[in-house]
Design a protein around this motif. Sequence first.
Motif, PDB file in Angstrom:
ATOM      1  N   LEU A 113      -1.482  -3.812  12.335  1.00 33.38           N
ATOM      2  CA  LEU A 113      -0.990  -2.598  11.688  1.00 33.38           C
ATOM      3  C   LEU A 113      -0.702  -2.841  10.208  1.00 33.38           C
ATOM      4  CD1 LEU A 113       1.231  -0.831  14.348  1.00 33.38           C
ATOM      5  CD2 LEU A 113      -1.240  -0.789  13.993  1.00 33.38           C
ATOM      6  N   ALA A 114      -0.284  -4.052   9.864  1.00 29.39           N
ATOM      7  CA  ALA A 114      -0.113  -4.392   8.448  1.00 29.39           C
ATOM      8  C   ALA A 114      -1.458  -4.307   7.724  1.00 29.39           C
ATOM      9  CB  ALA A 114       0.483  -5.787   8.304  1.00 29.39           C
ATOM     10  N   TYR A 115      -2.501  -4.833   8.356  1.00 25.76           N
ATOM     11  CA  TYR A 115      -3.825  -4.806   7.739  1.00 25.76           C
ATOM     12  C   TYR A 115      -4.367  -3.380   7.661  1.00 25.76           C
ATOM     13  CZ  TYR A 115      -8.619  -6.179   6.625  1.00 25.76           C
ATOM     14  OH  TYR A 115      -9.847  -6.341   6.004  1.00 25.76           O
ATOM     15  N   ALA A 116      -4.097  -2.561   8.658  1.00 24.71           N
ATOM     16  CA  ALA A 116      -4.534  -1.167   8.623  1.00 24.71           C
ATOM     17  C   ALA A 116      -3.895  -0.440   7.439  1.00 24.71           C
ATOM     18  CB  ALA A 116      -4.180  -0.468   9.937  1.00 24.71           C
ATOM     19  N   TRP A 117      -2.610  -0.725   7.173  1.00 25.67           N
ATOM     20  CA  TRP A 117      -1.947  -0.129   6.013  1.00 25.67           C
ATOM     21  C   TRP A 117      -2.602  -0.622   4.728  1.00 25.67           C
ATOM     22  CZ3 TRP A 117       0.461  -1.783   1.589  1.00 25.67           C
ATOM     23  CH2 TRP A 117       1.162  -0.799   0.871  1.00 25.67           C
ATOM     24  N   TYR A 118      -2.920  -1.921   4.674  1.00 26.67           N
ATOM     25  CA  TYR A 118      -3.590  -2.491   3.502  1.00 26.67           C
ATOM     26  C   TYR A 118      -4.905  -1.765   3.230  1.00 26.67           C
ATOM     27  CZ  TYR A 118      -6.964  -5.616   1.279  1.00 26.67           C
ATOM     28  OH  TYR A 118      -7.961  -6.126   0.486  1.00 26.67           O
ATOM     29  N   GLN A 119      -5.697  -1.537   4.275  1.00 29.33           N
ATOM     30  CA  GLN A 119      -6.975  -0.864   4.088  1.00 29.33           C
ATOM     31  C   GLN A 119      -6.791   0.535   3.514  1.00 29.33           C
ATOM     32  OE1 GLN A 119      -8.474  -1.513   8.199  1.00 29.33           O
ATOM     33  NE2 GLN A 119     -10.268  -2.378   7.195  1.00 29.33           N
ATOM     34  N   ASP A 120      -5.805   1.246   4.021  1.00 29.55           N
ATOM     35  CA  ASP A 120      -5.531   2.589   3.490  1.00 29.55           C
ATOM     36  C   ASP A 120      -5.074   2.516   2.040  1.00 29.55           C
ATOM     37  OD1 ASP A 120      -6.185   3.766   5.904  1.00 29.55           O
ATOM     38  OD2 ASP A 120      -4.108   3.936   6.592  1.00 29.55           O
ATOM     39  N   PHE A 121      -4.230   1.527   1.742  1.00 31.32           N
ATOM     40  CA  PHE A 121      -3.658   1.455   0.400  1.00 31.32           C
ATOM     41  C   PHE A 121      -4.711   1.134  -0.651  1.00 31.32           C
ATOM     42  CE2 PHE A 121      -1.533  -0.803  -3.101  1.00 31.32           C
ATOM     43  CZ  PHE A 121      -0.753   0.246  -3.559  1.00 31.32           C
ATOM     44  N   ILE A 122      -5.605   0.209  -0.380  1.00 33.25           N
ATOM     45  CA  ILE A 122      -6.592  -0.147  -1.409  1.00 33.25           C
ATOM     46  C   ILE A 122      -7.600   0.980  -1.640  1.00 33.25           C
ATOM     47  CG2 ILE A 122      -6.339  -2.640  -1.112  1.00 33.25           C
ATOM     48  CD1 ILE A 122      -9.038  -2.577   0.397  1.00 33.25           C
ATOM     49  N   ALA A 123      -7.634   1.953  -0.732  1.00 31.47           N
ATOM     50  CA  ALA A 123      -8.476   3.127  -0.951  1.00 31.47           C
ATOM     51  C   ALA A 123      -7.757   4.207  -1.756  1.00 31.47           C
ATOM     52  CB  ALA A 123      -8.919   3.709   0.392  1.00 31.47           C
ATOM     53  N   SER A 124      -6.464   4.005  -2.037  1.00 31.07           N
ATOM     54  CA  SER A 124      -5.659   5.020  -2.718  1.00 31.07           C
ATOM     55  C   SER A 124      -6.004   5.086  -4.205  1.00 31.07           C
ATOM     56  CB  SER A 124      -4.168   4.725  -2.555  1.00 31.07           C
ATOM     57  OG  SER A 124      -3.808   3.560  -3.293  1.00 31.07           O
ATOM     58  N   ASP A 125      -5.706   6.223  -4.811  1.00 29.07           N
ATOM     59  CA  ASP A 125      -5.947   6.388  -6.247  1.00 29.07           C
ATOM     60  C   ASP A 125      -5.141   5.384  -7.060  1.00 29.07           C
ATOM     61  OD1 ASP A 125      -7.636   8.476  -5.679  1.00 29.07           O
ATOM     62  OD2 ASP A 125      -6.157  10.045  -6.114  1.00 29.07           O
ATOM     63  N   ARG A 126      -3.910   5.106  -6.608  1.00 25.42           N
ATOM     64  CA  ARG A 126      -3.062   4.174  -7.372  1.00 25.42           C
ATOM     65  C   ARG A 126      -3.718   2.800  -7.457  1.00 25.42           C
ATOM     66  NH1 ARG A 126       3.349   2.606  -6.252  1.00 25.42           N
ATOM     67  NH2 ARG A 126       3.630   1.464  -8.231  1.00 25.42           N
ATOM     68  N   TRP A 127      -4.205   2.307  -6.315  1.00 22.76           N
ATOM     69  CA  TRP A 127      -4.825   0.980  -6.366  1.00 22.76           C
ATOM     70  C   TRP A 127      -6.168   1.031  -7.093  1.00 22.76           C
ATOM     71  CZ3 TRP A 127      -3.914  -3.790  -6.696  1.00 22.76           C
ATOM     72  CH2 TRP A 127      -4.996  -4.689  -6.714  1.00 22.76           C
ATOM     73  N   GLN A 128      -6.940   2.057  -6.865  1.00 17.65           N
ATOM     74  CA  GLN A 128      -8.259   2.134  -7.476  1.00 17.65           C
ATOM     75  C   GLN A 128      -8.171   2.158  -9.004  1.00 17.65           C
ATOM     76  OE1 GLN A 128     -11.348   1.826  -6.120  1.00 17.65           O
ATOM     77  NE2 GLN A 128     -10.190   1.242  -4.288  1.00 17.65           N
ATOM     78  N   ALA A 129      -7.098   2.707  -9.552  1.00 21.43           N
ATOM     79  CA  ALA A 129      -6.906   2.690 -11.003  1.00 21.43           C
ATOM     80  C   ALA A 129      -6.752   1.261 -11.512  1.00 21.43           C
ATOM     81  CB  ALA A 129      -5.681   3.529 -11.375  1.00 21.43           C
ATOM     82  N   LEU A 130      -6.059   0.418 -10.736  1.00 26.02           N
ATOM     83  CA  LEU A 130      -5.915  -0.989 -11.115  1.00 26.02           C
ATOM     84  C   LEU A 130      -7.209  -1.762 -10.869  1.00 26.02           C
ATOM     85  CD1 LEU A 130      -2.343  -1.667  -9.702  1.00 26.02           C
ATOM     86  CD2 LEU A 130      -3.006  -1.698 -12.112  1.00 26.02           C
TER      87      LEU A 130
END
Length: 369
Positions: free
Chosen positions: A239-256
């Motif tokens: 579940l930690a990894y599932a959250w990671y996958q969602d987060f790196i697809a987010s606009d906030r991460w993609q900007a970085l």
Amino acid sequence: MGLLNDLAARGQAVWLDFVDKKFLAEGGLQKLVDEDGLTGVTSNPSIFEKAMGHGDAYDEELAAYDKANPGAATIDRYEHLAILDIQAAADILRPVYDRLDSKDGYVSLEVSPYLANDTDATIAEAQKLWAAVDRPNLMIKIPGTPAGVPAIAATIDAGINVNVTLLFSVEAYQSVALAYVEGLEKRAARGEPIDRIASVASFFVSRIDSKIDDKIDAGVGGDAAKALKGKVAIANAKLAYAWYQDFIASDRWQALAAKGAQVQRLLWASTGTKNPDYRDTLYLDTLIGKDTVNTVPPKTMDAFRIRGTVGDTLTENVEDARKVIADQEALGLDLKGVADTLVEEGVASFSAAFDDLLGAIAAKHPASV
């Protein structure tokens, strides 16, 4: 090419959870790099206590340091020895770091466990150790305690690689992942580069099953809970990894990411099985996935070479994992409480090992303060 090498094809790095002067000098680490594709090393106070506190392997270096620095404090004597080991490991891994363009090839050194609840002291210690080791492929280990979270953000902001340790819950992991992002964002806002800053989030596994299984054996949750033995830690990690996958697809991460930021990889820690009823490669076989690290004790590494299984297991049966976590909560196994306890016990354990380590060094001739 063997099973450990096969993990790289799945996007998972293998790090060694061990460091020792003799092991480094005799080519043990280099052999693992050459033959097994090893790309990193971790240390902690318990590892150093075993290495330095027993035998005479460090006596010659310690005597030379004492002669040049009469009356040096015990903590300074320890740091001198630790830094030499970390520098040696970093130099062995430097070709890996260069070949992978700073994406891997790291060695980790932990801030003093005595500082786990002191943000400002942790920041200062991280900066001191970073300067003393003076290797770009160093990671400073900082515990993911409430006080550690702002220290992580500040240390990343300063351009220092961070290995966040003692993570047991998805919520704690999310906090340190966001701290990593905060540090990168502050650097980027000042126009400073972020492309060669690296971080891992060390998510502990086997200790969770040990605690949960003990509760089940004691009767918590009744017969229904028995089906969860040996499953909660793996489900928690998935579940930690599932959250990671969602987060790196987010606009906030993609900007970085557009500015070259490296993802903060999840690192599976405490992956040696503690229950003899479980197969000794359990926490390697079941947690293989892209952009992750498994930090492995030598004995477990040996076992995986012989009977490990390789597949994209981290993303398998995620809905089953959600059900395991929901069931444990409904049955009163209290994963959140277990995670909180394990953080406290982890800090206490590392502090006790540090006490023993400093005591052993203080006892060596010539005596020091």
